[in-house]
Design a protein around this motif. Structure first.
Motif, PDB file in Angstrom:
ATOM      1  N   ALA A 199       2.922  -1.965  -1.905  1.00 24.41           N
ATOM      2  CA  ALA A 199       3.699  -0.999  -1.128  1.00 24.41           C
ATOM      3  C   ALA A 199       5.079  -1.549  -0.806  1.00 24.41           C
ATOM      4  O   ALA A 199       6.076  -0.810  -0.812  1.00 24.41           O
ATOM      5  CB  ALA A 199       2.960  -0.639   0.163  1.00 24.41           C
ATOM      6  N   TYR A 200       5.146  -2.860  -0.536  1.00 24.05           N
ATOM      7  CA  TYR A 200       6.450  -3.482  -0.316  1.00 24.05           C
ATOM      8  C   TYR A 200       7.102  -3.902  -1.626  1.00 24.05           C
ATOM      9  O   TYR A 200       8.331  -3.837  -1.767  1.00 24.05           O
ATOM     10  CB  TYR A 200       6.317  -4.681   0.629  1.00 24.05           C
ATOM     11  CG  TYR A 200       6.287  -4.250   2.084  1.00 24.05           C
ATOM     12  CD1 TYR A 200       7.427  -3.732   2.696  1.00 24.05           C
ATOM     13  CD2 TYR A 200       5.126  -4.313   2.831  1.00 24.05           C
ATOM     14  CE1 TYR A 200       7.414  -3.304   4.012  1.00 24.05           C
ATOM     15  CE2 TYR A 200       5.092  -3.891   4.150  1.00 24.05           C
ATOM     16  CZ  TYR A 200       6.246  -3.385   4.738  1.00 24.05           C
ATOM     17  OH  TYR A 200       6.224  -2.954   6.046  1.00 24.05           O
ATOM     18  N   LYS A 201       6.295  -4.288  -2.602  1.00 26.30           N
ATOM     19  CA  LYS A 201       6.847  -4.711  -3.890  1.00 26.30           C
ATOM     20  C   LYS A 201       7.630  -3.581  -4.551  1.00 26.30           C
ATOM     21  O   LYS A 201       8.691  -3.804  -5.137  1.00 26.30           O
ATOM     22  CB  LYS A 201       5.696  -5.158  -4.808  1.00 26.30           C
ATOM     23  CG  LYS A 201       6.125  -5.718  -6.153  1.00 26.30           C
ATOM     24  CD  LYS A 201       6.638  -7.125  -6.038  1.00 26.30           C
ATOM     25  CE  LYS A 201       6.884  -7.744  -7.402  1.00 26.30           C
ATOM     26  NZ  LYS A 201       7.458  -9.098  -7.296  1.00 26.30           N
ATOM     27  N   VAL A 202       7.095  -2.348  -4.457  1.00 22.93           N
ATOM     28  CA  VAL A 202       7.757  -1.220  -5.117  1.00 22.93           C
ATOM     29  C   VAL A 202       8.282  -0.198  -4.100  1.00 22.93           C
ATOM     30  O   VAL A 202       8.500   0.961  -4.423  1.00 22.93           O
ATOM     31  CB  VAL A 202       6.818  -0.546  -6.137  1.00 22.93           C
ATOM     32  CG1 VAL A 202       6.459  -1.516  -7.247  1.00 22.93           C
ATOM     33  CG2 VAL A 202       5.556   0.001  -5.478  1.00 22.93           C
ATOM     34  N   ASP A 203       8.479  -0.636  -2.864  1.00 12.31           N
ATOM     35  CA  ASP A 203       9.207   0.138  -1.850  1.00 12.31           C
ATOM     36  C   ASP A 203       8.560   1.484  -1.505  1.00 12.31           C
ATOM     37  O   ASP A 203       9.254   2.477  -1.291  1.00 12.31           O
ATOM     38  CB  ASP A 203      10.656   0.352  -2.293  1.00 12.31           C
ATOM     39  CG  ASP A 203      11.422  -0.956  -2.383  1.00 12.31           C
ATOM     40  OD1 ASP A 203      11.444  -1.680  -1.383  1.00 12.31           O
ATOM     41  OD2 ASP A 203      11.977  -1.255  -3.452  1.00 12.31           O
ATOM     42  N   ARG A 204       7.230   1.504  -1.397  1.00 10.61           N
ATOM     43  CA  ARG A 204       6.563   2.736  -0.966  1.00 10.61           C
ATOM     44  C   ARG A 204       6.711   2.974   0.536  1.00 10.61           C
ATOM     45  O   ARG A 204       6.500   4.093   1.004  1.00 10.61           O
ATOM     46  CB  ARG A 204       5.073   2.692  -1.330  1.00 10.61           C
ATOM     47  CG  ARG A 204       4.813   2.780  -2.820  1.00 10.61           C
ATOM     48  CD  ARG A 204       3.327   2.693  -3.127  1.00 10.61           C
ATOM     49  NE  ARG A 204       3.110   2.554  -4.563  1.00 10.61           N
ATOM     50  CZ  ARG A 204       2.089   1.917  -5.117  1.00 10.61           C
ATOM     51  NH1 ARG A 204       1.164   1.374  -4.346  1.00 10.61           N
ATOM     52  NH2 ARG A 204       1.984   1.837  -6.417  1.00 10.61           N
ATOM     53  N   VAL A 205       7.012   1.917   1.300  1.00 10.18           N
ATOM     54  CA  VAL A 205       7.183   2.071   2.745  1.00 10.18           C
ATOM     55  C   VAL A 205       8.590   1.654   3.175  1.00 10.18           C
ATOM     56  O   VAL A 205       8.824   1.313   4.332  1.00 10.18           O
ATOM     57  CB  VAL A 205       6.117   1.262   3.518  1.00 10.18           C
ATOM     58  CG1 VAL A 205       4.745   1.894   3.367  1.00 10.18           C
ATOM     59  CG2 VAL A 205       6.083  -0.196   3.065  1.00 10.18           C
ATOM     60  N   TYR A 206       9.533   1.719   2.238  1.00 10.76           N
ATOM     61  CA  TYR A 206      10.907   1.335   2.549  1.00 10.76           C
ATOM     62  C   TYR A 206      11.470   2.236   3.651  1.00 10.76           C
ATOM     63  O   TYR A 206      11.351   3.461   3.594  1.00 10.76           O
ATOM     64  CB  TYR A 206      11.791   1.437   1.308  1.00 10.76           C
ATOM     65  CG  TYR A 206      13.218   1.010   1.549  1.00 10.76           C
ATOM     66  CD1 TYR A 206      13.545  -0.332   1.610  1.00 10.76           C
ATOM     67  CD2 TYR A 206      14.217   1.950   1.736  1.00 10.76           C
ATOM     68  CE1 TYR A 206      14.861  -0.733   1.841  1.00 10.76           C
ATOM     69  CE2 TYR A 206      15.525   1.564   1.964  1.00 10.76           C
ATOM     70  CZ  TYR A 206      15.846   0.218   2.022  1.00 10.76           C
ATOM     71  OH  TYR A 206      17.140  -0.164   2.263  1.00 10.76           O
TER      72      TYR A 206
END
Length: 521
Positions: A199-206
């Protein structure tokens, strides 16, 4: 306020993501130069198949210009991309440095920032996320008359009581904000969500700040060329939840806890801790919320917070580790505003069961039990076998582990599952688990090759249903022993991923119910 090309450009510029706006031959930073820049978008999507009149399309990942064939006829209003796609569409393009970050920010804006209408809880960790999320939702539901939503790797719940199978541990940002909007419109007060390293690696919760963040634990996992290249990268992604939370709940015995405390101090985020003590209340790492055995067989645990007794808890879910999850959930719920003297709310965790998590079945035809669980890495397999010996050790259990491992990713798990189990069990049955392109049999044979203990037997049976059947018949053939079958990795999932397709599968729980002659659910 409605999202328009103009307001989208302004938001992207504020976050230093906007390069330029391209429309035909015009390259500009001024959206006023684009006709219709103040017209609200009718929808947002990252799938060209769902484009409709007035849609804003996010071109993320390995997007190809060919995907845009026909979108102008559908009425595409604009697109967001990291490259100029004006040769493939007449729609204006918001060209950005990072399409995934842009999608998260603009999706939140399109759906009216629903996170501001909810108390949002984010839970990360290598193991225990799902159970802790369900426990936390149960407490919050009990404290708010059923107004807690849930995003988990098992189910999503947007109205406090209706659960639907989920696709990802943490949804794509656009889907997450859409579901948050639905939850807020349903009158939800809280949202509890699992937060994966990806989720942080591919910015799902950016751009999302959690009112309460939780960091349960950390151990090596998801190390592969398509996930995290190193453990450091995996930990770094999970650590991001700290600076993106208003308060943090931390496992006191978590590896690298000191580093995470430093993260919290640097971001001025207050920390509450929880811990599981293996003996008495005062034996173990000091923590704000602690759990310790209330009886000799560990079937109940006492809990306390800041010196105040919370009473004895008896969970429907087996396993000492689930009492650690219970302590975490109580700490999280309290940080979210639930009083510790609300005994009804806190004890709402006791009856919670989760399909595919520590489900136990007894064979009426033999001295055998089967446990269906989602354990899939070194830490979770170790914890599961620890539980078997703690609960059944006096019965000298003969343990069979039915397992596979994911294909095309997390390749470190294959050896680690074997290492966690081989000196503590009697038999391996290696079988199919989810894969993209790797053949099941190749993964099973690789895992079998990691066995070094000459006293453990092993079998490779790629069909999962047949593998479980074999394990049951083998247990019945050893009726002079108490047999424990551990069926791990798939839980209650009704499919197996093979060649990028979800192939229907009966489910480990249904297979064992059928073989044991139990009433199927």
């Amino acid at each position: 306020m409605a999202l328009t090309l103009a307001s989208a450009a302004e938001l992207l510029r504020a976050h230093h993501l906007l390069r330029e706006i391209i429309h035909g031959d015009a390259w500009t930073l001024d959206p006023a130069r684009v006709e219709g820049s103040d017209v609200p978008f009718a929808d947002v999507t990252y799938d060209t198949r769902t484009v409709e009149k007035g849609s804003l399309l996010f071109c993320k990942g390995n997007f190809k210009a060919a995907y845009l064939d026909g979108v102008d006829a559908k009425g595409l209003a604009a697109y967001v991309a990291e490259t100029d796609l004006s040769d493939a569409t007449k729609a204006p393009g918001l060209i950005v440095d990072d399409a995934r970050k842009a999608m998260s920010l603009l999706s939140a804006a399109f759906f009216g920032r629903p996170q501001d209408e909810l108390t949002v809880v984010g839970i990360t960790g290598t193991k225990g996320k799902t159970t802790t999320a369900y426990f936390t939702q149960a407490i919050l539901n009990a404290a708010s008359e059923g107004r807690a939503a849930l995003f988990s790797s098992v189910d999503n719940c947007l109205d406090g009581h209706t659960y639907k199978e989920s696709d990802l541990t943490t949804p794509e940002s656009l889907d997450a904000f859409r579901m948050m909007r639905e939850a807020a419109n349903n009158g939800m007060k809280y949202l509890v969500m699992e937060v994966s390293s990806q989720a942080y690696k591919v910015d799902r919760v950016y751009g999302l700040t959690f009112d309460v963040g939780a960091f349960l634990n950390i151990s090596p996992d998801h190390i592969s060329p398509i996930e995290h290249p190193t453990f450091e990268d995996y930990l770094n992604c999970k650590r991001r939840i700290t600076a993106n939370s208003r308060t943090l709940v931390l496992g006191a015995d978590c590896a690298h806890a000191d580093l995470i405390r430093e993260d919290a101090a640097a971001a001025n985020v207050p920390v509450t801790t929880f811990a599981l003590h293996n003996a008495g209340r005062d034996e173990g790492t000091p923590a704000d919320v602690i759990a310790w055995p209330a009886n000799a067989d560990h079937s109940a645990y006492d809990l306390a917070s800041d010196g105040a007794e919370l009473g004895a808890f008896r969970l429907a879910l087996d396993g000492d580790f689930n009492y650690a999850n219970a302590a975490a959930a109580i700490a999280i719920a309290h940080a979210a505003g639930v009083p510790l003297d609300d005994a009804t709310a806190l004890h709402a965790i006791e009856p919670i069961t989760i399909a595919g998590r520590m489900e136990r079945f007894e064979d009426p035809q033999s001295n055998t039990i089967a446990i269906v669980d989602y354990a899939h890495n070194f830490a979770s397999v170790t914890a599961l076998i620890d539980f078997v010996y703690e609960r059944y050790g006096k019965r000298d259990p003969r343990i069979t582990l039915v397992t596979g491992s994911a294909g095309n990713k997390a390749v470190d798990r294959r050896k680690e599952i074997v290492e966690a189990a081989e000196h503590r069990i009697a038999n391996f049955v290696f079988t199919a688990e989810d894969t993209n392109t790797e053949p099941f049999i190749d993964i099973c044979m690789e895992m079998q090759g990691y066995i070094t203990d000459p006293n453990v037997t092993s079998t490779v049976i790629s069909d999962r249903g047949t593998a479980i059947t074999n394990a049951v018949y083998d247990a019945r053939a050893h009726a002079d022993r108490f047999n424990v079958l551990l069926l791990i990795g798939k839980g209650n999932e009704r499919w197996i991923k093979d060649r990028n397709r979800h192939v229907p599968y009966e489910g480990d729980d249904h297979v064992i119910e059928r073989l044991f002659g139990l009433n199927q659910k």
